[in-house]
Design a protein around this motif. Structure first.
Motif, PDB file in Angstrom:
ATOM      1  N   ILE A  21       0.837  -1.202   0.000  1.00 37.29           N
ATOM      2  CA  ILE A  21       0.000   0.000   0.000  1.00 37.29           C
ATOM      3  C   ILE A  21       0.874   1.254   0.000  1.00 37.29           C
ATOM      4  CG2 ILE A  21      -1.621   1.349   1.410  1.00 37.29           C
ATOM      5  CD1 ILE A  21      -2.845  -1.421   2.246  1.00 37.29           C
ATOM      6  N   SER A  25       1.021   3.901  -3.132  1.00 41.98           N
ATOM      7  CA  SER A  25       0.599   5.287  -2.897  1.00 41.98           C
ATOM      8  C   SER A  25       1.710   6.279  -3.237  1.00 41.98           C
ATOM      9  CB  SER A  25       0.135   5.477  -1.458  1.00 41.98           C
ATOM     10  OG  SER A  25       1.212   5.335  -0.556  1.00 41.98           O
ATOM     11  N   THR A  41      -4.040   2.595  -9.437  1.00 40.34           N
ATOM     12  CA  THR A  41      -5.055   3.046  -8.482  1.00 40.34           C
ATOM     13  C   THR A  41      -6.023   1.916  -8.160  1.00 40.34           C
ATOM     14  OG1 THR A  41      -4.873   5.317  -9.263  1.00 40.34           O
ATOM     15  CG2 THR A  41      -6.878   4.744  -8.062  1.00 40.34           C
ATOM     16  N   ASN A  42      -6.412   1.177  -9.177  1.00 44.28           N
ATOM     17  CA  ASN A  42      -7.282   0.012  -8.941  1.00 44.28           C
ATOM     18  C   ASN A  42      -6.587  -1.019  -8.071  1.00 44.28           C
ATOM     19  OD1 ASN A  42      -9.256   1.186 -10.529  1.00 44.28           O
ATOM     20  ND2 ASN A  42      -8.732   0.002 -12.364  1.00 44.28           N
ATOM     21  N   ASN A  45      -6.560   0.227  -4.458  1.00 44.38           N
ATOM     22  CA  ASN A  45      -7.862   0.019  -3.813  1.00 44.38           C
ATOM     23  C   ASN A  45      -8.072  -1.442  -3.442  1.00 44.38           C
ATOM     24  OD1 ASN A  45      -8.615   2.724  -3.900  1.00 44.38           O
ATOM     25  ND2 ASN A  45      -9.452   2.523  -5.954  1.00 44.38           N
ATOM     26  N   SER A  46      -7.664  -2.341  -4.308  1.00 45.47           N
ATOM     27  CA  SER A  46      -7.771  -3.772  -4.024  1.00 45.47           C
ATOM     28  C   SER A  46      -6.893  -4.159  -2.834  1.00 45.47           C
ATOM     29  CB  SER A  46      -7.380  -4.575  -5.266  1.00 45.47           C
ATOM     30  OG  SER A  46      -7.422  -5.948  -5.004  1.00 45.47           O
ATOM     31  N   ILE A  48      -5.909  -2.231  -0.397  1.00 48.36           N
ATOM     32  CA  ILE A  48      -6.488  -1.663   0.823  1.00 48.36           C
ATOM     33  C   ILE A  48      -7.643  -2.531   1.309  1.00 48.36           C
ATOM     34  CG2 ILE A  48      -7.823   0.283   1.744  1.00 48.36           C
ATOM     35  CD1 ILE A  48      -6.055   2.104  -0.059  1.00 48.36           C
ATOM     36  N   ASN A  49      -8.519  -2.949   0.402  1.00 45.77           N
ATOM     37  CA  ASN A  49      -9.634  -3.808   0.795  1.00 45.77           C
ATOM     38  C   ASN A  49      -9.145  -5.138   1.358  1.00 45.77           C
ATOM     39  OD1 ASN A  49     -11.646  -1.980   0.098  1.00 45.77           O
ATOM     40  ND2 ASN A  49     -11.683  -2.671  -2.027  1.00 45.77           N
TER      41      ASN A  49
END
Length: 86
Positions: A21, A25, A41-42, A45-46, A48-49
């Motif tokens: 992450i 970032s 970016t995708n 997000n994945s 992070i989830n």
């Protein structure tokens, strides 16, 4: 021979997730290609989830004392060091 148990594997995965992450970032703002930036970016997000799911699991199993006081966290860390040095 050291054998890794489920707790060790999960905590290592959690640490690796934090690194992923952090790196994503940092690289996204430096990316000039729109398609690559969107892909990264995708991926961020994945990550992070997935990190949320993994952290919820280790917290629920009591493997990561996220809600312990700083004093308790320090005490736990010192106990782990003592165990390793035995």
């Amino acid at each position: 021979m050291n054998v890794m148990d489920d707790k060790d594997i999960a905590l290592d995965a959690l640490a690796a997730s934090k690194t992923d992450i952090s790196l994503l970032s940092k690289v996204i703002p430096e990316t000039t290609n729109h398609q690559l930036r969107q892909m990264l970016t995708n991926q961020l997000n994945s990550c992070i989830n997935d990190h949320f799911k993994l952290s919820d699991m280790v917290i629920s199993k009591g493997w990561y004392p996220a809600y312990a006081t700083p004093q308790d966290q320090l005490k736990n860390d010192l106990n782990k060091v003592d165990e390793i040095n035995r």
